[in-house]
Motif scaffolding. Structure first.
Motif, mmCIF file in Angstrom:
data_model
loop_
_atom_site.group_PDB
_atom_site.id
_atom_site.type_symbol
_atom_site.label_atom_id
_atom_site.label_comp_id
_atom_site.label_asym_id
_atom_site.label_seq_id
_atom_site.Cartn_x
_atom_site.Cartn_y
_atom_site.Cartn_z
ATOM 1 N N ASN A 45 0.850 -1.182 0.000
ATOM 2 C CA ASN A 45 0.000 0.000 0.000
ATOM 3 C C ASN A 45 0.890 1.238 0.000
ATOM 4 N N VAL A 46 0.366 2.342 -0.513
ATOM 5 C CA VAL A 46 1.111 3.591 -0.532
ATOM 6 C C VAL A 46 1.503 3.985 0.894
ATOM 7 N N LEU A 50 5.344 4.836 1.951
ATOM 8 C CA LEU A 50 5.781 6.124 2.502
ATOM 9 C C LEU A 50 6.446 5.975 3.866
ATOM 10 N N GLN A 51 6.209 4.863 4.550
ATOM 11 C CA GLN A 51 6.811 4.629 5.867
ATOM 12 C C GLN A 51 8.209 4.016 5.769
ATOM 13 N N MET A 52 8.639 3.629 4.580
ATOM 14 C CA MET A 52 9.941 2.986 4.413
ATOM 15 C C MET A 52 11.066 3.983 4.641
ATOM 16 N N THR A 53 12.117 3.488 5.268
ATOM 17 C CA THR A 53 13.302 4.306 5.526
ATOM 18 C C THR A 53 14.525 3.490 5.138
#
Length: 107
Positions: A45-46, A50-53
């Motif tokens: 999911n988007v 967006l939570q990936m680091t």
């Protein structure tokens, strides 16, 4: 306005005297294609994207030790195993798709 034609075409050959087209493979040998090796795929999911680091791990559907897919222009043509050659990754082909399989993989 100029009366010169926009396009000039060569005269068509007489079908009775025209030479038949030859099945010459050399015509296509220099056409570039995109070859890629796929380790696996997944859907996210988007929100999760967006939570990936840095250091985030994305789990793929491919299993460790499983053959990798070799694709040409996104069509499966072979499978193989990853090898290291002169400090670069490569792939050793272990299975080549049949022509019928390649046609079926076309989208």
């Amino acid at each position: 306005m100029s009366s010169e034609p926009l396009f000039v075409f060569d005269a068509l050959a007489d079908p009775k005297t025209a030479r038949p087209a030859q099945n010459d493979i050399n015509v296509v040998l220099d056409i570039p294609v995109r070859l890629s090796v796929e380790l696996g795929r997944t859907r996210v999911n988007v929100k999760h994207l967006l939570q990936m680091t840095l250091g985030s791990v994305i789990e793929l559907d491919g299993l460790a030790g499983e053959p990798m897919d070799v694709l040409v222009n996104e069509c499966l043509i072979a499978q193989g195993e990853i090898v290291v050659v002169n400090d670069k990754f490569g792939i050793r082909l272990t299975d080549i798709a049949t022509p019928a399989d390649r046609i079926r993989s076309l989208k």
